[in-house]
Design a protein around this motif. Structure first.
Motif, PDB file in Angstrom:
ATOM      1  N   LEU A 173      -8.527  -4.151  -1.744  1.00 29.21           N
ATOM      2  CA  LEU A 173      -7.298  -3.644  -1.120  1.00 29.21           C
ATOM      3  C   LEU A 173      -6.376  -4.815  -0.752  1.00 29.21           C
ATOM      4  N   ARG A 204      -4.529  -5.897  -3.803  1.00 28.29           N
ATOM      5  CA  ARG A 204      -3.412  -4.982  -4.093  1.00 28.29           C
ATOM      6  C   ARG A 204      -2.191  -5.366  -3.263  1.00 28.29           C
ATOM      7  N   ASP A 216     -12.636  -3.858   0.769  1.00 28.99           N
ATOM      8  CA  ASP A 216     -11.568  -4.483   1.566  1.00 28.99           C
ATOM      9  C   ASP A 216     -10.850  -5.592   0.775  1.00 28.99           C
ATOM     10  N   SER A 224      -9.929   4.662  -3.561  1.00 25.84           N
ATOM     11  CA  SER A 224     -10.839   4.049  -2.572  1.00 25.84           C
ATOM     12  C   SER A 224     -12.208   3.854  -3.188  1.00 25.84           C
ATOM     13  N   PHE A 231      -8.245   2.852   4.304  1.00 29.19           N
ATOM     14  CA  PHE A 231      -7.954   3.186   2.905  1.00 29.19           C
ATOM     15  C   PHE A 231      -7.186   4.494   2.775  1.00 29.19           C
TER      16      PHE A 231
END
Ligand code: ADP
Ligand code: MG
Length: 328
Positions: free
Chosen positions: A163, A166, A160, A251, A242
């Motif tokens: 992500l 990102r 998490d 992922s 994801f």
């Protein structure tokens, strides 16, 4: 405002806590170490551009610095006691200091871990926290106790925070604010798993918090315990979100190599499976078995789920890559 006015305005708070004998204002802080307990302590430094974005909100910088420091106590099974703060700041920016210190005291109260002292200097922004905790004598969970045959578990979800990074870097944008908020929380306010760590003492054979990436951190357990690991990557706890934003391969890469999740990776003999399942229910934290330890050095990935099989080779190639290192 001089150094002492700054300290008294933003950082000096009476520690209304019977465990603290003396806090703030003297040459040292004094704390009680009750009989039968050991003092666990750990220090972490955060600098802009490396541990947080220079433009991050001071509240977020405070939360992240505090929670990631506390996560080390969780990984040893220690209960938070108090912390000290060494702060280097380029100027006396009262808006920044007000927001930073207010959030730091809020977090301290929430986790019963008061600020008891520190040091304040003028210089490039640099935030160092030393956290202190207590653990029953001889009961700290180290990285070195894992045995072949033990099951490897991970708390919560992996990837998490990677992500979220990102997204912060503008490479992914979420379609709803709710998703965006939930994922950024993983990065800015990670959950130090204190209650889980406390309960794992006497149950887990080894533990570590996932700060540099799952493979890198499990690798530390393996090296220190002189074991290897066989992982089922299809069992990794990855959020359903994801699949809407990144490929299955990405992922897996984020779950395996992304840092900053501050989940606990721990190992335990199979005889503890029921106790761990009950712990998961009691704390309402997923505790997912993701593989087991073996005598063969190194970490190997397999997949029980055929759909990820094509990615395993590519991902396995990267197993030599070893998480985040500062001096590579
Ligand atoms: P000394 O010179 O004896 O080391 P300092 O002048 O550095 O003492 O600090 C004075 C007092 O203020 C000490 O009790 C210290 O713990 C506290 N203090 C200094 N900086 C901070 C800070 N950032 N947060 C909390 N307490 C602080
Ligand atoms: Mg000093």
């Amino acid at each position: 405002m001089d150094e002492f006015e700054l300290i008294s305005q933003y950082f000096d708070r009476p520690a209304e806590d019977s465990r603290i004998v003396l806090a703030g204002g003297d040459d040292c802080a004094l704390v009680n170490v009750p009989q039968g307990k050991e003092l666990a302590f750990s220090i972490d430094t955060c600098i802009p551009g490396r541990h947080f974005f220079p433009e991050d909100q001071p509240e977020n910088i405070a939360s992240r610095a505090f929670r990631t420091a506390l996560s080390d106590l969780a990984a040893m099974g220690a209960s938070p006691l108090c912390f000290t703060l060494s702060l280097s700041i380029p100027e006396c920016d009262s808006a920044w200091l007000g927001a930073f210190s207010a959030r730091l005291h809020e977090e301290a109260e929430m986790f019963s871990c008061p600020l008891v002292g520190g040091d304040t200097v003028r210089g490039p922004l640099c935030i160092t926290l030393q956290v202190q905790g207590l653990v029953p004598k001889g009961k700290a969970i180290t990285r070195a106790g894992a045995k072949p045959g033990d099951i490897v578990y991970v708390s919560g979800r992996l990837g998490d925070a990677a992500l979220a990074l990102r997204c912060l870097q503008g490479e992914v944008s979420f379609s709803t604010q709710k998703e965006q908020d939930e994922i950024s929380r993983a990065y800015y306010t990670p959950q130090p798993h204190i209650a889980l760590g406390e309960r794992l003492s006497g149950v887990a054979s080894a533990a570590i918090d996932v700060s540099d990436g799952f493979i890198a951190d499990l690798g530390h357990i393996c090296r220190l315990s002189k074991v290897g690991a066989e992982l089922d990557v299809s069992a990794l706890p990855i959020s359903a979100i994801f699949s809407d934003y990144v490929s299955e391969k990405e992922s897996l890469q984020m779950a395996l190599y992304g840092g900053d999740d501050y989940q606990l990776c721990f190992t335990a003999p199979e005889s503890q499976s029921l106790a761990i399942a009950q712990m998961s229910d009691a704390l309402n934290i997923p505790l997912t078995p993701v593989g087991h330890l073996s005598e063969n050095e190194g970490i190997r990935a397999q997949s029980m789920n055929k759909s990820v099989a094509p990615f395993i080779d590519a991902v396995s190639q990267e197993f030599r890559r070893d998480g985040y290192k500062h001096f590579d």
